[in-house]
Design an enzyme around this catalytic site. Structure first.
Site, mmCIF file in Angstrom:
data_model
loop_
_atom_site.group_PDB
_atom_site.id
_atom_site.type_symbol
_atom_site.label_atom_id
_atom_site.label_comp_id
_atom_site.label_asym_id
_atom_site.label_seq_id
_atom_site.Cartn_x
_atom_site.Cartn_y
_atom_site.Cartn_z
ATOM 1 N N PRO A 119 -38.823 9.983 26.634
ATOM 2 C CA PRO A 119 -38.948 9.110 27.887
ATOM 3 C C PRO A 119 -38.389 9.640 28.987
ATOM 4 O O PRO A 119 -37.103 10.012 29.196
ATOM 5 C CB PRO A 119 -38.209 7.825 27.620
ATOM 6 C CG PRO A 119 -38.120 7.710 26.136
ATOM 7 C CD PRO A 119 -38.042 9.072 25.607
ATOM 8 N N GLU A 120 -39.364 9.897 30.231
ATOM 9 C CA GLU A 120 -39.009 10.207 31.247
ATOM 10 C C GLU A 120 -39.128 9.458 32.233
ATOM 11 O O GLU A 120 -39.437 8.373 31.881
ATOM 12 C CB GLU A 120 -39.731 11.852 31.716
ATOM 13 C CG GLU A 120 -39.625 12.874 30.632
ATOM 14 C CD GLU A 120 -40.231 14.150 31.141
ATOM 15 O OE1 GLU A 120 -40.561 14.351 32.376
ATOM 16 O OE2 GLU A 120 -40.138 14.982 30.155
ATOM 17 N N HIS B 227 -35.439 -1.239 12.469
ATOM 18 C CA HIS B 227 -34.159 -0.728 12.921
ATOM 19 C C HIS B 227 -33.476 -1.429 14.414
ATOM 20 O O HIS B 227 -34.530 -1.167 15.270
ATOM 21 C CB HIS B 227 -34.271 0.731 13.138
ATOM 22 C CG HIS B 227 -33.044 1.659 13.476
ATOM 23 N ND1 HIS B 227 -32.237 1.971 12.425
ATOM 24 C CD2 HIS B 227 -32.383 1.615 14.718
ATOM 25 C CE1 HIS B 227 -31.057 2.543 13.034
ATOM 26 N NE2 HIS B 227 -31.245 2.151 14.380
ATOM 27 N N ARG C 154 -34.384 25.233 26.715
ATOM 28 C CA ARG C 154 -35.743 24.307 26.555
ATOM 29 C C ARG C 154 -36.877 25.025 26.751
ATOM 30 O O ARG C 154 -36.843 26.217 27.222
ATOM 31 C CB ARG C 154 -35.700 23.445 27.712
ATOM 32 C CG ARG C 154 -34.154 22.580 28.037
ATOM 33 C CD ARG C 154 -33.812 21.367 27.082
ATOM 34 N NE ARG C 154 -34.780 20.521 27.042
ATOM 35 C CZ ARG C 154 -34.980 19.257 27.877
ATOM 36 N NH1 ARG C 154 -34.233 19.289 28.771
ATOM 37 N NH2 ARG C 154 -35.940 18.383 27.778
ATOM 38 N N ARG D 248 -32.409 7.867 15.593
ATOM 39 C CA ARG D 248 -31.719 8.954 15.687
ATOM 40 C C ARG D 248 -30.326 9.146 16.463
ATOM 41 O O ARG D 248 -29.348 9.735 16.492
ATOM 42 C CB ARG D 248 -32.499 10.152 16.420
ATOM 43 C CG ARG D 248 -33.668 10.483 15.430
ATOM 44 C CD ARG D 248 -34.842 11.163 16.289
ATOM 45 N NE ARG D 248 -34.411 12.676 16.472
ATOM 46 C CZ ARG D 248 -35.100 13.262 17.195
ATOM 47 N NH1 ARG D 248 -36.413 12.901 17.811
ATOM 48 N NH2 ARG D 248 -34.701 14.598 17.523
ATOM 49 N N LYS E 9 -33.633 7.996 34.621
ATOM 50 C CA LYS E 9 -34.116 7.833 33.403
ATOM 51 C C LYS E 9 -33.302 6.431 32.628
ATOM 52 O O LYS E 9 -33.425 6.172 31.526
ATOM 53 C CB LYS E 9 -34.002 8.789 32.217
ATOM 54 C CG LYS E 9 -34.845 9.965 32.768
ATOM 55 C CD LYS E 9 -34.795 11.291 31.656
ATOM 56 C CE LYS E 9 -35.162 12.466 32.528
ATOM 57 N NZ LYS E 9 -34.677 13.670 31.600
#
Ligand SMILES: [Zn+2]
Length: 279
Positions: free
Chosen positions: A2-3, A101, A269, A119, A59
């Site tokens: 998500p940005e 979850h 990256r 995660r 964000k």
């Protein structure tokens, strides 16, 4: 991951559901989700508070409470889930492999908002004020805000020697842009991601500003159609691949000039760009 557009879509979808609601109880199922804060601290600040405003900066998703605020950061793939009531939450959440979850649940006066990240990179925190949150107070100008003007971006660019790609990822300059939309913006602006920020001519800086604004707007439109469905534990943003021009397209022909797209590492990256039409 998500940005800004993804988080903005979550905020716009969540706002009518929870704004004005009171948080009755906070349930922390997985302690890592509030680290380094303790579940007790998170609960103490939030319990009994009304959610006055649902907002976003960079964000971060913000729930502005009667007193203080609650922040959520989704990191790689954190998400929100919605349950009708506490009973439904307990029936469905965290029952081995078949269960849904949920890391943290805010039990409201109507419904339950769950925060989930399998995660466990995502975080839920509470603060007395926004100034107390180091991550928030360090943020630069939000890329969707009205203050993010071409002039403002030009000023920021001229003060930085870093490569354009690193500059765009630096949340303390412009907040909200991540790996995907930085690559996309630079492709649309015909700019080489390795160029230093302060090397841009005024015309190029204006082009980059325009590219960022339009890339984020298009991504937001995509994230809202269809809007996130918090009732469905499998929900995720759909169709974003179809708007991407260069990201994750290594070796495939550039959609503008046909040259194979290149991938290079920048700051650990992957950067995708076209060496022929990005100068
Ligand atoms: Zn090209």
């Amino acid at each position: 991951m998500p940005e800004l557009p993804e988080v903005e879509a979550v905020v716009r979808t969540l706002r009518p559901i929870v704004q004005g609601r009171r948080i009755r109880r906070v349930h922390v199922f997985h302690l890592i989700a509030t680290k380094p804060q303790t579940p007790t601290r998170v609960a103490r600040q939030a319990k009994g508070s009304r959610i006055r405003i649902v907002d976003r900066k960079g964000k971060y998703l913000l729930l502005i409470l009667d007193s203080g605020l609650l922040t959520m950061h989704f990191r790689l793939d954190g998400q929100l889930l919605w349950f009708s009531d506490f009973k439904e939450l307990m029936e469905r959440a965290n029952h081995g492999k078949s269960g849904v979850h949920v890391d943290v649940a805010l039990e409201l006066d109507k419904g339950v908002l769950g925060f989930a990240d399998r995660r466990h990179f995502g975080r839920v925190h509470t603060w007395k004020s926004a100034d107390d949150c180091p991550g928030l107070s360090a943020l630069g100008i939000d890329a969707l805000s009205r203050d993010f003007t071409s002039r403002r971006l030009t000023g920021l660019l001229s003060a930085s020697k870093r490569p354009l790609k690193d500059f765009l990822l630096d949340q303390s300059r412009v907040a909200g842009i991540g790996n995907i939309y930085s690559c996309e913006s630079l492709w649309h602006a015909h700019l080489d991601p390795r160029r230093s920020a302060n090397s841009l001519q005024p015309l190029e800086a204006r082009r980059l500003h325009k590219a960022i604004v339009s890339v984020l707007a298009r991504a937001l439109e995509c994230c809202l159609h269809p809007a996130p469905d918090f009732r469905n534990p499998e929900w995720w943003f759909q169709g974003l691949e179809s708007i991407l021009r260069v990201y994750s397209r290594e070796g495939k022909p550039c959609r503008r000039c046909g040259q194979p797209v290149r991938r290079v590492e920048q700051g650990g990256r992957s950067t995708y760009y076209c060496s022929r039409c990005q100068k």
